[in-house]
Design an enzyme around this catalytic site. Structure first.
Site, PDB file in Angstrom:
ATOM      1  N   SER A  33       3.970   1.089   6.274  1.00 46.43           N
ATOM      2  CA  SER A  33       3.825  -0.195   6.955  1.00 46.43           C
ATOM      3  C   SER A  33       5.219  -0.705   7.265  1.00 46.43           C
ATOM      4  CB  SER A  33       3.105  -1.191   6.058  1.00 46.43           C
ATOM      5  OG  SER A  33       3.368  -2.514   6.502  1.00 46.43           O
ATOM      6  N   TYR A  49       2.281  -4.153  -2.914  1.00 45.11           N
ATOM      7  CA  TYR A  49       2.047  -3.534  -1.600  1.00 45.11           C
ATOM      8  C   TYR A  49       3.366  -3.129  -0.952  1.00 45.11           C
ATOM      9  CZ  TYR A  49       0.042  -2.767   3.037  1.00 45.11           C
ATOM     10  OH  TYR A  49      -0.346  -2.212   4.231  1.00 45.11           O
ATOM     11  N   SER A  65       4.960  -0.234  -2.737  1.00 45.20           N
ATOM     12  CA  SER A  65       4.291   1.040  -2.454  1.00 45.20           C
ATOM     13  C   SER A  65       4.658   1.537  -1.059  1.00 45.20           C
ATOM     14  CB  SER A  65       2.782   0.886  -2.585  1.00 45.20           C
ATOM     15  OG  SER A  65       2.234   0.139  -1.511  1.00 45.20           O
ATOM     16  N   LYS A  66       4.702   0.627  -0.086  1.00 49.58           N
ATOM     17  CA  LYS A  66       4.958   1.065   1.288  1.00 49.58           C
ATOM     18  C   LYS A  66       6.409   1.518   1.466  1.00 49.58           C
ATOM     19  CE  LYS A  66       0.834   0.723   2.888  1.00 49.58           C
ATOM     20  NZ  LYS A  66       0.103   1.980   3.151  1.00 49.58           N
TER      21      LYS A  66
END
Lengths: 263, 335
Positions: free
Chosen positions: B145, B158, B161-162
């Site tokens: 992302s 998030y 992780s991205k």
């Protein structure tokens, strides 16, 4: 003299544009013929053929979603999705059963439609069925498209340019890709309804071998060659094509009438 | 080099194929006639996706599992390879989202999210690469992302992780640099209209919404499919993805302050929300669509705002260039 009417029909998110040609009142009992346009183009170029056929039948000329004046789905539809769209359209205008005539890529759509909805189809007429499996590469097809063009009527060029603009070059390009990977020859044996293949003898995009093979692959198929004409017979020789189509439809209608009378 | 010979049917594995980008990508691959092996947690939904893929031209194979189950991932790869005879493309896509201030986000949830979003991708890569080696070709596509590049406040797990996924791609790209036919690609989309936001875990206290401008999942799917024709190490999707990266590079401090405000005001609704785990631990049986309903006025909205944003950015850049040119020409005159 036939009348032409234009209408929009909504099914799901898509609004379908349809031209309806008829001489007798719409609700009188008569055979219906649906004309399905080819790649990137809209139903406009079916006008002359539709006018001819309308002397005897009620003729529907829809624009498939993404083409002409019908609405554009966010993604480009492949042949199977166009076939499903044709089904949705037929349901939306309440067309129970009809004869389907297609030009070029329209034939692929009709083939897929007829396989999955044989109860909605009396028979199919495939005029210049795309895509010739003996020449299934981008380069070969483009070259053949170019060499075919001089034999087409010049008005075809104007209609095509306008329709390509309406459709958008991206959609034309992607649909061409989808038409290329749809292996028509694998699907033809599954068409259960009567079928007629029509080829113009100057057609560069559909070779004679392929037209013959297509007619052979169709369980109830036959082949007619029209002389002196290229890929778009519906534009170049609408009277001749209407004559051939009429003969095909008429024969089958008579056979059916005879069968139902003897039973 | 392109993976795709003319008219060749690829065998493509997609994780997280039950909704959102995964589902859109599965449909787009099938639309192009490729064979798709699909996995997600919900068997029934997978079968539904497979059915629509088959109708539009693709062969399918489905295998329901939780992506955090390492052994299951390898077994899935084995069966997919057995069914299709090869694995040409592996799309790591299965992901969940979570929002909330760092201190208020439970560590359990952070660990679980990293397990899904990061470890799930690692298992995927580990499952796919042996087949790539054996075949001598293959493509690993990691859906990351733009927040993995620019960061995003109130989404610690998030964003981590991205960013880690992007790191993983960078490492593998360099590791396979000598292999001509093994590609690793990262997809970096901006906000996409998928159920990700509807399903997100939330400890913010306010309800989540997608931050505009929103790109439709179909655009991301098309970008993913285009990679098999034209491999690229990183692709941005959505005008906003490129703009924010540019802004961050031009002025990191200002960007951080601006982005903090922007996310607080535009990523959340006014409505209050109780803490919830979203679909982190259990799948949400109610949503299985490609879109999350975040693009209200059809496709035009996202495109319009992208055009508008690009216009303003262009104007600012033109201004900057003209200003610099004038400054230097004045300087030349005074000398």
């Amino acid at each position: 003299m036939s009348v032409k009417r234009e209408t929009y029909t909504k099914s799901g998110r898509i609004s379908y544009f349809t031209r309806i040609y008829h001489t007798r009142p719409v609700d009188s009992p008569q055979e219906a013929v649906v004309l399905v346009h080819g790649l990137g183009i809209s139903g406009t170029y079916m006008h002359f053929l539709a006018s001819e056929l309308a002397n005897k039948y009620i003729v529907y000329v829809p624009d498939l979603p993404g083409f002409g004046y019908s609405s554009k789905p966010p993604h480009v539809l492949n042949i199977q999705e166009l076939a499903d769209a044709l089904r949705d359209w037929a349901r939306a205008i309440d067309l129970k059963k009809a004869w389907y005539l297609g030009n070029s890529t329209g034939c692929q759509v009709i083939v897929d439609f007829a396989i999955h909805n044989s109860d909605m189809v009396n028979g199919v007429i495939l005029q210049g069925p795309a895509i010739d499996p003996y020449h299934r590469t981008v380069g070969d097809q483009l070259l053949r498209f170019v060499t075919n063009t001089p034999d087409e009527p010049s008005a075809q060029m104007l209609i095509m340019m306008k329709d390509y603009r309406l459709c958008g070059i991206r959609r034309v390009r992607k649909t061409f890709g989808f038409a290329l990977i749809y292996e028509t020859e694998k699907f033809l044996p599954k068409v259960e309804v009567p079928a007629l293949v029509v080829r113009g003898d100057k057609d560069e995009l559909v070779t004679r071998e392929w037209a013959e093979e297509a007619a052979r692959l169709l369980p109830l198929g036959s082949l007619r060659i029209i002389e002196g004409v290229a890929h778009t017979i519906n534009m170049a020789m609408p009277q001749e094509l209407a004559g051939v189509a009429d003969e095909f439809i008429d024969n089958h209608v008579k056979v059916k009438e005879y069968e139902s009378a003897t039973v | 080099m392109s993976l795709l010979m003319e008219n060749e049917k690829l065998s493509v594995v997609i994780t997280g194929a039950s909704s959102g980008i995964g589902r859109a990508a599965a449909m787009e691959f099938a639309r192009n006639g490729h064979k798709v092996a699909l996995t997600a947690r919900r068997k029934e939904v997978l079968d539904e996706v497979a059915k629509s893929c088959e109708r539009i031209g693709g062969q399918t194979f489905t295998y329901a599992m939780d992506i955090t189950d390492e052994k299951a991932v390898y077994e899935f790869a084995r069966q997919a390879n057995h069914k299709f005879g090869k694995i040409d493309v592996w799309v790591n896509n299965a992901a969940v989202a979570m929002m909330g201030p760092f201190e208020e986000t439970p560590m359990e949830d952070i660990k679980r999210l990293l397990d899904v979003n990061l470890n799930g991708y690692l298992y995927g890569a580990r499952a796919a690469i042996p087949y790539f080696r054996k075949q001598g070709h293959g493509m690993l596509i990691n859906v990351s992302s733009i927040v993995g590049v620019n960061g995003q406040p109130f989404s610690i797990a998030y964003t981590t992780s991205k960013a880690a996924i992007r790191g993983m791609s960078l490492c593998l790209q360099q590791e396979f640099a000598q292999e001509k036919n093994i590609h690793v690609c990262t997809v970096l989309p901006a906000t996409v209209d998928t159920p990700l936001f509807n399903n997100a875990a939330n400890f913010m206290g306010r309800e989540i919404k997608a931050m505009e401008p929103v790109v439709d999942a179909q655009s991301v799917a098309e970008e993913i499919v285009s990679l098999v024709n034209k491999p690229r190490p990183e692709v941005f999707v959505g005008g906003m993805a490129i703009q924010t990266s540019l802004m961050k590079h031009l002025s990191p401090d200002m960007f951080a302050k601006m982005y903090n405000k922007r996310v607080q005001s535009q990523h959340f609704k006014e409505d209050l929300s109780a803490p919830q785990h979203g679909n982190l631990f259990e799948p949400n049986w109610n949503i299985s669509s490609i879109d999350g309903g975040w693009i209200r006025n059809g496709e035009s909205r996202a495109i319009k705002s992208q055009v508008r944003n690009t216009f303003w950015l262009g104007l600012i850049l033109a201004g900057a260039i003209t200003g610099t040119a004038m400054y230097f020409s004045n300087k030349a005159k005074t000398h």
